[in-house]
Design a protein around this motif. Structure first.
Motif, PDB file in Angstrom:
ATOM      1  N   GLY A  15      27.917  27.105  36.497  1.00  0.00           N
ATOM      2  CA  GLY A  15      28.717  27.012  35.215  1.00  0.00           C
ATOM      3  C   GLY A  15      29.958  27.985  35.218  1.00  0.00           C
ATOM      4  N   THR A  16      30.813  27.300  34.336  1.00  0.00           N
ATOM      5  CA  THR A  16      32.120  28.272  33.975  1.00  0.00           C
ATOM      6  C   THR A  16      32.432  28.164  32.543  1.00  0.00           C
ATOM      7  OG1 THR A  16      34.488  28.290  34.637  1.00  0.00           O
ATOM      8  CG2 THR A  16      33.429  26.154  34.687  1.00  0.00           C
ATOM      9  N   SER A  17      32.892  28.915  32.039  1.00  0.00           N
ATOM     10  CA  SER A  17      33.283  28.785  30.624  1.00  0.00           C
ATOM     11  C   SER A  17      34.197  29.938  30.237  1.00  0.00           C
ATOM     12  CB  SER A  17      31.965  29.471  29.703  1.00  0.00           C
ATOM     13  OG  SER A  17      31.615  30.785  30.239  1.00  0.00           O
ATOM     14  N   GLY A  18      34.851  29.806  29.138  1.00  0.00           N
ATOM     15  CA  GLY A  18      35.884  30.724  28.663  1.00  0.00           C
ATOM     16  C   GLY A  18      35.412  30.679  26.876  1.00  0.00           C
ATOM     17  N   VAL A  19      35.840  31.657  26.325  1.00  0.00           N
ATOM     18  CA  VAL A  19      35.359  32.101  25.173  1.00  0.00           C
ATOM     19  C   VAL A  19      36.325  32.672  24.414  1.00  0.00           C
ATOM     20  CG1 VAL A  19      33.794  33.259  23.477  1.00  0.00           C
ATOM     21  CG2 VAL A  19      32.940  32.390  25.642  1.00  0.00           C
ATOM     22  N   GLY A  20      36.738  32.026  23.196  1.00  0.00           N
ATOM     23  CA  GLY A  20      37.931  32.527  22.241  1.00  0.00           C
ATOM     24  C   GLY A  20      37.069  33.277  21.308  1.00  0.00           C
ATOM     25  N   PHE A  21      37.765  34.396  20.982  1.00  0.00           N
ATOM     26  CA  PHE A  21      36.956  35.401  20.043  1.00  0.00           C
ATOM     27  C   PHE A  21      38.086  36.014  19.112  1.00  0.00           C
ATOM     28  CE2 PHE A  21      37.873  37.718  23.856  1.00  0.00           C
ATOM     29  CZ  PHE A  21      38.068  39.020  23.059  1.00  0.00           C
ATOM     30  N   SER A  22      37.594  36.286  18.093  1.00  0.00           N
ATOM     31  CA  SER A  22      38.493  37.029  16.952  1.00  0.00           C
ATOM     32  C   SER A  22      37.495  37.854  16.101  1.00  0.00           C
ATOM     33  CB  SER A  22      39.405  36.249  16.052  1.00  0.00           C
ATOM     34  OG  SER A  22      38.635  35.319  15.409  1.00  0.00           O
ATOM     35  N   GLY A  23      38.006  38.755  15.300  1.00  0.00           N
ATOM     36  CA  GLY A  23      37.367  39.464  14.249  1.00  0.00           C
ATOM     37  C   GLY A  23      36.630  40.583  14.661  1.00  0.00           C
ATOM     38  N   PHE A  24      36.646  40.949  16.189  1.00  0.00           N
ATOM     39  CA  PHE A  24      35.878  42.204  16.520  1.00  0.00           C
ATOM     40  C   PHE A  24      36.576  42.700  17.673  1.00  0.00           C
ATOM     41  CE2 PHE A  24      33.824  39.227  19.083  1.00  0.00           C
ATOM     42  CZ  PHE A  24      33.626  39.675  20.260  1.00  0.00           C
ATOM     43  N   THR A  25      36.368  43.894  18.199  1.00  0.00           N
ATOM     44  CA  THR A  25      37.070  44.700  19.333  1.00  0.00           C
ATOM     45  C   THR A  25      35.805  45.259  20.189  1.00  0.00           C
ATOM     46  OG1 THR A  25      39.270  45.054  18.183  1.00  0.00           O
ATOM     47  CG2 THR A  25      38.727  46.248  20.289  1.00  0.00           C
ATOM     48  N   ARG A  55      30.935  26.729  18.378  1.00  0.00           N
ATOM     49  CA  ARG A  55      31.753  27.489  17.110  1.00  0.00           C
ATOM     50  C   ARG A  55      30.695  28.111  16.665  1.00  0.00           C
ATOM     51  NH1 ARG A  55      36.957  26.689  15.321  1.00  0.00           N
ATOM     52  NH2 ARG A  55      37.089  27.716  13.161  1.00  0.00           N
ATOM     53  N   ILE A  56      30.801  29.420  16.566  1.00  0.00           N
ATOM     54  CA  ILE A  56      30.018  30.410  16.039  1.00  0.00           C
ATOM     55  C   ILE A  56      30.885  31.314  14.937  1.00  0.00           C
ATOM     56  CG2 ILE A  56      28.174  32.373  16.029  1.00  0.00           C
ATOM     57  CD1 ILE A  56      27.832  31.438  19.026  1.00  0.00           C
ATOM     58  N   ARG A  57      30.649  31.232  13.665  1.00  0.00           N
ATOM     59  CA  ARG A  57      31.277  31.823  12.506  1.00  0.00           C
ATOM     60  C   ARG A  57      30.359  32.744  11.742  1.00  0.00           C
ATOM     61  NH1 ARG A  57      36.436  31.174  10.504  1.00  0.00           N
ATOM     62  NH2 ARG A  57      36.678  29.213  11.605  1.00  0.00           N
ATOM     63  N   THR A  58      30.562  33.946  11.755  1.00  0.00           N
ATOM     64  CA  THR A  58      30.160  34.841  10.556  1.00  0.00           C
ATOM     65  C   THR A  58      31.174  35.309   9.374  1.00  0.00           C
ATOM     66  OG1 THR A  58      30.626  37.141  11.578  1.00  0.00           O
ATOM     67  CG2 THR A  58      28.632  36.007  12.593  1.00  0.00           C
ATOM     68  N   SER A  59      30.214  35.211   8.408  1.00  0.00           N
ATOM     69  CA  SER A  59      30.851  35.700   7.230  1.00  0.00           C
ATOM     70  C   SER A  59      30.354  37.126   6.724  1.00  0.00           C
ATOM     71  CB  SER A  59      30.739  34.649   6.093  1.00  0.00           C
ATOM     72  OG  SER A  59      29.537  34.504   5.949  1.00  0.00           O
ATOM     73  N   VAL A 115      33.736  37.114  12.143  1.00  0.00           N
ATOM     74  CA  VAL A 115      33.796  36.941  13.379  1.00  0.00           C
ATOM     75  C   VAL A 115      33.702  35.397  13.797  1.00  0.00           C
ATOM     76  CG1 VAL A 115      32.844  37.466  15.535  1.00  0.00           C
ATOM     77  CG2 VAL A 115      32.675  39.208  13.910  1.00  0.00           C
ATOM     78  N   LEU A 116      34.448  35.244  14.881  1.00  0.00           N
ATOM     79  CA  LEU A 116      34.403  33.758  15.446  1.00  0.00           C
ATOM     80  C   LEU A 116      34.495  33.649  17.005  1.00  0.00           C
ATOM     81  CD1 LEU A 116      34.961  30.789  14.903  1.00  0.00           C
ATOM     82  CD2 LEU A 116      37.370  30.968  15.010  1.00  0.00           C
ATOM     83  N   LEU A 117      33.451  33.035  17.475  1.00  0.00           N
ATOM     84  CA  LEU A 117      33.293  32.698  18.901  1.00  0.00           C
ATOM     85  C   LEU A 117      33.423  31.496  19.319  1.00  0.00           C
ATOM     86  CD1 LEU A 117      30.387  35.144  19.476  1.00  0.00           C
ATOM     87  CD2 LEU A 117      32.497  35.406  20.536  1.00  0.00           C
TER      88      LEU A 117
END
Length: 108
Positions: free
Chosen positions: A45-55, A15-19, A98-100
């Motif tokens: 490997g396999t992964s999925g990433v949720g993201f918000s705060g950017f496009t 979980r990566i969060r920027t302010s 931003v949140l990853l």
């Protein structure tokens, strides 16, 4: 983040969060560092990433791609009729939140 090994399977949660921050002089790819070397040596490997705060225009999915030369990974964006592209610091808004988040499951 956290990491668990279950036999030959390695599961990494992050979980990566920027302010409020400014990237006026920053450039390059967003990098997930601090992974143990054992995660890099696994062949699949396999992964999925949720993201918000950017496009990232035209891209709808983000995954994690491991760098075979070190204990780090990059965020790779994809979308319909798009070539793969790394998520870069310039994709993030200045002074934005931003949140990853994600889970990476790897097996050797």
């Amino acid at each position: 983040g956290q990491q668990y090994r279950l036999g030959g399977i390695l599961v990494t949660y992050f979980r990566i969060r920027t302010s409020t921050w400014t990237h006026t002089t920053a450039s390059g790819a967003i990098i997930l560092e601090g992974l143990p070397a054992s995660s890099i040596g696994l062949s699949r490997g396999t992964s999925g990433v949720g993201f918000s705060g950017f496009t990232k225009a035209g891209y709808t999915y983000i995954s994690v791609e491991f760098n075979s030369n070190g204990a780090q990974a990059f965020f790779e964006a994809s979308g319909s009729a798009q070539v793969f592209a790394q998520v870069a610091v310039t994709d993030f808004p200045t002074a934005g939140n931003v949140l990853l988040t994600g889970t990476v499951i790897q097996g050797g």
